[in-house]
Motif scaffolding. Sequence first.
Motif, PDB file in Angstrom:
ATOM      1  N   ASN A 191       0.860  -1.187   0.000  1.00  0.00           N
ATOM      2  CA  ASN A 191       0.000   0.000   0.000  1.00  0.00           C
ATOM      3  C   ASN A 191       0.900   1.242   0.000  1.00  0.00           C
ATOM      4  O   ASN A 191       1.616   1.490   0.973  1.00  0.00           O
ATOM      5  N   GLU A 198      -6.250   2.527   7.025  1.00  0.00           N
ATOM      6  CA  GLU A 198      -5.684   1.866   5.849  1.00  0.00           C
ATOM      7  C   GLU A 198      -4.174   1.650   5.956  1.00  0.00           C
ATOM      8  O   GLU A 198      -3.610   0.867   5.200  1.00  0.00           O
ATOM      9  N   TYR A 199      -3.522   2.336   6.905  1.00  0.00           N
ATOM     10  CA  TYR A 199      -2.072   2.222   7.031  1.00  0.00           C
ATOM     11  C   TYR A 199      -1.615   1.643   8.369  1.00  0.00           C
ATOM     12  O   TYR A 199      -0.529   1.065   8.450  1.00  0.00           O
TER      13      TYR A 199
END
Length: 368
Positions: free
Chosen positions: A329, A352-353
């Motif tokens: 990602n 998301e991280y």
Amino acid sequence: MSAVRQIRKKRGFVLSRSTYTGSGNHTGHWLGDNDSAWPDMAESIPGILDFSIFGIPMVGADICGFRDNATEELCQRWMQLGSFYPFSRNHNIIGTEAQDPAAPRFSVAFQDSTRSALEWRYRMLPYLYTLFYQSAVSGASVARPLFFQYPSDANTLANHRQFMWGSDLLISPVLEEGATSVSAYFPAGRWYDIRTGQVVNSNGGSKTLDAPLEVIPLHQRAGSIIPTQQPAVTTTASRVNPFGVMVAIGTDGQATGLLYVDDGESLDWYSAKQYTLIRFNLVSNPNPTLTTIVTVRGYHDANDMLIRDFVFYHGGAITANMTATINNNPLPPGSVTYDPNLVHITVPTSDEYKQPISQEFTLALVSK
């Protein structure tokens, strides 16, 4: 110690200056009464290394000296050195001048440099704690003489003015009044200044290092990975702060490291495997890629502990045109800060991280 454990139902801490071989299984040791004098500060290093050899890893000296009044310069240099004693305590006799770093008689410059040294200690507390884990399970030393790590290098045998934390951190304190540099011995290999990332390539020899009054030289061995954590005023507070790693890329493009985490209190942590153990591995094919393997998952709170900060000492192995991904990602713009000697990567905390330390991950540097 058994009484402390029976009463508290948790780990205890016992400190003594009257110990014998084997006491390290039960107690820490301090070196006893010393003087506020430059020779006593220097002699504390072989004293600490002796007790490490005796199997007592939790050991330290009275920082700034027990008897007499320490000058500001002496206490400043001793606070820098003492920040890297396994047992770190500033202690003096009643009737002498206050030598606590916050004492009014000390300058702001003294307090700032002391804070900096202590912040390095507490930033690397996960590494120090991992070293104590290794000591508990294998008898390995925490603070160790250079010849422990480099037994075939005869130049290390008589070196009692430097020491190491484990195999990866070289500590080269200033031990002489008025000195603003120090002659430090570097065993063969590559070493990185952990403040600047500047490289020392050594064939086994001494190098004069700048060491102004506010600095204690610290170098990380190339090929190693040291776990870190954002420091706080107490370890209770720092436990919830994000973790990080300092990656010292080897000349072969590789590096390895270890992180041990537990609750800090359980008595049966080992037999019940109430801990989490994480191995870090860096390879370059050709770009640097960092992966983790979680070999033990027994500390459940590790699921809530995030890793965010990555420092790569690279010696030119990373170029300015690289970006980073975590688990494939791409990290957002601004996550990577480039310097010719080091790269700093910060992983955002958004869903998301964000990356718990208990979950295996891959962080890769990629060319744009």
